[in-house]
Design a protein around this motif. Structure first.
Motif, PDB file in Angstrom:
ATOM      1  N   VAL A  20     -10.488  50.353  -9.034  1.00 51.32           N
ATOM      2  CA  VAL A  20     -11.769  51.053  -9.179  1.00 51.32           C
ATOM      3  C   VAL A  20     -11.702  52.341  -8.362  1.00 51.32           C
ATOM      4  CG1 VAL A  20     -14.236  50.920  -8.716  1.00 51.32           C
ATOM      5  CG2 VAL A  20     -12.986  48.879  -9.458  1.00 51.32           C
ATOM      6  N   ALA A  21     -12.146  53.436  -8.984  1.00 54.11           N
ATOM      7  CA  ALA A  21     -12.117  54.711  -8.266  1.00 54.11           C
ATOM      8  C   ALA A  21     -13.210  54.735  -7.219  1.00 54.11           C
ATOM      9  CB  ALA A  21     -12.299  55.856  -9.260  1.00 54.11           C
ATOM     10  N   LEU A  23      -8.755  58.277   1.230  1.00 58.83           N
ATOM     11  CA  LEU A  23      -8.751  58.248  -0.235  1.00 58.83           C
ATOM     12  C   LEU A  23      -7.398  57.828  -0.807  1.00 58.83           C
ATOM     13  CD1 LEU A  23     -11.075  58.844  -2.142  1.00 58.83           C
ATOM     14  CD2 LEU A  23     -10.353  61.233  -2.200  1.00 58.83           C
ATOM     15  N   THR A  24      -6.327  58.136  -0.071  1.00 59.26           N
ATOM     16  CA  THR A  24      -4.989  57.953  -0.647  1.00 59.26           C
ATOM     17  C   THR A  24      -4.120  56.946   0.097  1.00 59.26           C
ATOM     18  OG1 THR A  24      -4.049  59.702   0.736  1.00 59.26           O
ATOM     19  CG2 THR A  24      -4.948  60.366  -1.401  1.00 59.26           C
ATOM     20  N   GLY A  25      -4.501  56.606   1.340  1.00 61.21           N
ATOM     21  CA  GLY A  25      -3.610  55.880   2.230  1.00 61.21           C
ATOM     22  C   GLY A  25      -3.001  54.605   1.690  1.00 61.21           C
ATOM     23  N   ASP A  26      -3.807  53.762   1.034  1.00 53.03           N
ATOM     24  CA  ASP A  26      -3.296  52.458   0.615  1.00 53.03           C
ATOM     25  C   ASP A  26      -2.976  52.430  -0.876  1.00 53.03           C
ATOM     26  OD1 ASP A  26      -5.855  52.700  -0.247  1.00 53.03           O
ATOM     27  OD2 ASP A  26      -6.524  50.713   0.406  1.00 53.03           O
ATOM     28  N   ARG A  27      -2.768  53.605  -1.476  1.00 54.83           N
ATOM     29  CA  ARG A  27      -2.510  53.624  -2.926  1.00 54.83           C
ATOM     30  C   ARG A  27      -1.215  54.355  -3.240  1.00 54.83           C
ATOM     31  NH1 ARG A  27      -8.130  54.481  -6.040  1.00 54.83           N
ATOM     32  NH2 ARG A  27      -6.647  54.661  -7.749  1.00 54.83           N
ATOM     33  N   ALA A  28      -0.534  53.875  -4.291  1.00 57.90           N
ATOM     34  CA  ALA A  28       0.726  54.497  -4.694  1.00 57.90           C
ATOM     35  C   ALA A  28       0.627  55.126  -6.080  1.00 57.90           C
ATOM     36  CB  ALA A  28       1.835  53.450  -4.668  1.00 57.90           C
ATOM     37  N   ASP A  29      -0.584  55.122  -6.652  1.00 53.77           N
ATOM     38  CA  ASP A  29      -0.764  55.625  -8.023  1.00 53.77           C
ATOM     39  C   ASP A  29      -1.351  57.027  -8.071  1.00 53.77           C
ATOM     40  OD1 ASP A  29      -3.148  54.661  -6.907  1.00 53.77           O
ATOM     41  OD2 ASP A  29      -4.043  54.340  -8.885  1.00 53.77           O
ATOM     42  N   ILE A  30      -1.529  57.635  -6.892  1.00 55.44           N
ATOM     43  CA  ILE A  30      -2.145  58.959  -6.833  1.00 55.44           C
ATOM     44  C   ILE A  30      -1.055  60.023  -6.691  1.00 55.44           C
ATOM     45  CG2 ILE A  30      -3.571  60.469  -5.371  1.00 55.44           C
ATOM     46  CD1 ILE A  30      -5.228  57.934  -4.706  1.00 55.44           C
ATOM     47  N   GLY A  31      -1.097  61.030  -7.562  1.00 54.61           N
ATOM     48  CA  GLY A  31      -0.085  62.079  -7.501  1.00 54.61           C
ATOM     49  C   GLY A  31      -0.620  63.406  -7.019  1.00 54.61           C
ATOM     50  N   ALA A  32      -1.947  63.515  -6.877  1.00 55.31           N
ATOM     51  CA  ALA A  32      -2.526  64.815  -6.537  1.00 55.31           C
ATOM     52  C   ALA A  32      -3.824  64.636  -5.770  1.00 55.31           C
ATOM     53  CB  ALA A  32      -2.802  65.621  -7.811  1.00 55.31           C
ATOM     54  N   VAL A  33      -3.983  65.426  -4.734  1.00 51.66           N
ATOM     55  CA  VAL A  33      -5.249  65.466  -3.986  1.00 51.66           C
ATOM     56  C   VAL A  33      -5.644  66.926  -3.823  1.00 51.66           C
ATOM     57  CG1 VAL A  33      -6.437  64.912  -1.826  1.00 51.66           C
ATOM     58  CG2 VAL A  33      -4.661  63.397  -2.689  1.00 51.66           C
ATOM     59  N   VAL A  34      -6.872  67.250  -4.216  1.00 47.32           N
ATOM     60  CA  VAL A  34      -7.399  68.598  -4.004  1.00 47.32           C
ATOM     61  C   VAL A  34      -8.593  68.483  -3.071  1.00 47.32           C
ATOM     62  CG1 VAL A  34      -8.687  70.495  -5.078  1.00 47.32           C
ATOM     63  CG2 VAL A  34      -6.620  69.615  -6.168  1.00 47.32           C
ATOM     64  N   SER A  35      -8.595  69.325  -2.023  1.00 46.48           N
ATOM     65  CA  SER A  35      -9.769  69.342  -1.158  1.00 46.48           C
ATOM     66  C   SER A  35     -10.359  70.740  -1.136  1.00 46.48           C
ATOM     67  CB  SER A  35      -9.419  68.896   0.266  1.00 46.48           C
ATOM     68  OG  SER A  35      -8.813  69.941   0.978  1.00 46.48           O
ATOM     69  N   PHE A  36     -11.683  70.792  -1.099  1.00 47.29           N
ATOM     70  CA  PHE A  36     -12.396  72.055  -0.948  1.00 47.29           C
ATOM     71  C   PHE A  36     -13.289  71.941   0.276  1.00 47.29           C
ATOM     72  CE2 PHE A  36     -16.391  74.325  -1.201  1.00 47.29           C
ATOM     73  CZ  PHE A  36     -15.962  75.622  -1.365  1.00 47.29           C
ATOM     74  N   ALA A  61     -15.660  59.882 -14.129  1.00 51.91           N
ATOM     75  CA  ALA A  61     -15.579  59.444 -15.527  1.00 51.91           C
ATOM     76  C   ALA A  61     -14.936  60.523 -16.395  1.00 51.91           C
ATOM     77  CB  ALA A  61     -16.981  59.116 -16.044  1.00 51.91           C
ATOM     78  N   ARG A  62     -15.337  61.768 -16.154  1.00 50.44           N
ATOM     79  CA  ARG A  62     -14.905  62.854 -17.028  1.00 50.44           C
ATOM     80  C   ARG A  62     -13.421  63.218 -16.847  1.00 50.44           C
ATOM     81  NH1 ARG A  62     -18.560  68.109 -18.314  1.00 50.44           N
ATOM     82  NH2 ARG A  62     -16.922  69.377 -19.223  1.00 50.44           N
ATOM     83  N   PHE A  63     -12.938  63.169 -15.595  1.00 48.51           N
ATOM     84  CA  PHE A  63     -11.558  63.607 -15.340  1.00 48.51           C
ATOM     85  C   PHE A  63     -10.646  62.450 -14.965  1.00 48.51           C
ATOM     86  CE2 PHE A  63     -14.475  67.102 -14.252  1.00 48.51           C
ATOM     87  CZ  PHE A  63     -14.075  68.008 -15.219  1.00 48.51           C
ATOM     88  N   ASN A  64     -11.156  61.223 -15.124  1.00 48.31           N
ATOM     89  CA  ASN A  64     -10.347  60.052 -14.801  1.00 48.31           C
ATOM     90  C   ASN A  64      -9.777  60.122 -13.392  1.00 48.31           C
ATOM     91  OD1 ASN A  64      -9.828  57.627 -16.164  1.00 48.31           O
ATOM     92  ND2 ASN A  64      -9.099  58.822 -17.942  1.00 48.31           N
ATOM     93  N   LEU A  65     -10.627  60.459 -12.447  1.00 49.80           N
ATOM     94  CA  LEU A  65     -10.171  60.608 -11.065  1.00 49.80           C
ATOM     95  C   LEU A  65      -9.812  59.249 -10.475  1.00 49.80           C
ATOM     96  CD1 LEU A  65     -12.835  63.152  -9.724  1.00 49.80           C
ATOM     97  CD2 LEU A  65     -10.563  63.637 -10.673  1.00 49.80           C
TER      98      LEU A  65
END
Lengths: 85, 165
Positions: free
Chosen positions: B12-13, B33-46, B82-86
């Motif tokens: 679940v996102a 957001l990313t620490g315990d996951r291996a399925d994330i390839g990109a993080v953008v922060s603003f 929902a829109r960008f499948n984050l």
């Protein structure tokens, strides 16, 4: 019917309070009617609502257009266009 | 099954929205957001910061509508997921007095690929600017009481680009 009205930013400053309970006259049906009614309550209200179209509104914390019916709303917020971010 | 479709068992996102007076730490938020996951390839922060407007300002005062502020940003964040499948999204907006150079807002969006992460962060900021109940008042260095910041037409236009034809 009594409803809680909350004000923010320069609307709040011009009226001089952040919130109040208002007894709605029977002919006040919509957000637009409410703004027109409030504008008659005194100089400070007239100043806050001198340009009604710039006023944004929320009913029970959801954005609402001026033609939206107030119904049995608990809280109506009136404020200037938002400038967060 | 179609490529990119959701299959049962997808994590679940997580959507995290916070409205606070205190500062935030970007590294900690990315890690959360990313620490315990291996399925994330990109993080953008603003990060949005307080400008001094040519040296005029001593602070920006951020006013918000408690309750609705979080609700409005959460609705935009849910839509972005929902829109960008984050893979997840975090939004933090501060209120109170913030001096020039201080942080105002943070958005972190994660996704399997970079375009979704860029789009998710950008989408959230474009809608936050016009739909989240926050207002900025200027406080001047010379001690004068400043003006409320006016909403910009450019901000209204910025969100139009996300309209689906």
């Amino acid at each position: 019917m009594s409803v809680r009205i909350v004000y923010f930013a320069w609307v709040r400053e011009r009226i001089g309070k952040g919130s109040e309970e208002i007894d709605l006259p029977a002919d006040v049906k919509t957000v637009g009617d409410l703004i027109a009614h409030l504008a008659t309550l005194g100089e400070e209200y007239a100043a806050a609502f001198e340009v009604p179209r710039v006023i944004r509104a929320a009913i029970n914390e959801e954005h609402a257009e001026h033609d939206e019916v107030i119904g049995d709303a608990k809280e109506i917020a009136l404020f200037p266009p938002m400038t967060g971010g | 099954m179609a490529a990119g479709g959701k299959i049962s068992g997808d994590p679940v996102a997580p959507v995290s929205v916070r409205i606070q007076t205190g500062d935030f730490d970007i590294s900690e938020e990315i890690e959360a957001l990313t620490g315990d996951r291996a399925d994330i390839g990109a993080v953008v922060s603003f990060t949005g910061l307080c400008r001094d407007e040519g040296g005029r300002l001593s602070a920006l005062e951020l006013e918000h509508y408690p309750g609705m502020a979080e609700r409005a940003i959460r609705a935009i964040a849910d839509e972005a997921v929902a829109r960008f499948n984050l893979s997840g999204i975090t939004a933090i907006h501060r209120y109170g007095a913030i001096p020039p150079g201080g942080n105002i807002v943070l958005v972190v969006a994660s996704a399997p690929h970079r375009q979704a992460a860029f789009d998710g962060a950008s989408f959230l900021m474009d809608f936050l600017k016009t739909d989240a109940p926050f207002w900025k008042k200027e406080h001047l260095k010379d001690g004068g009481s400043g003006e409320w910041v006016s909403a910009k037409d450019a901000d209204d236009k910025a969100k139009l680009r996300w309209q689906k034809s």
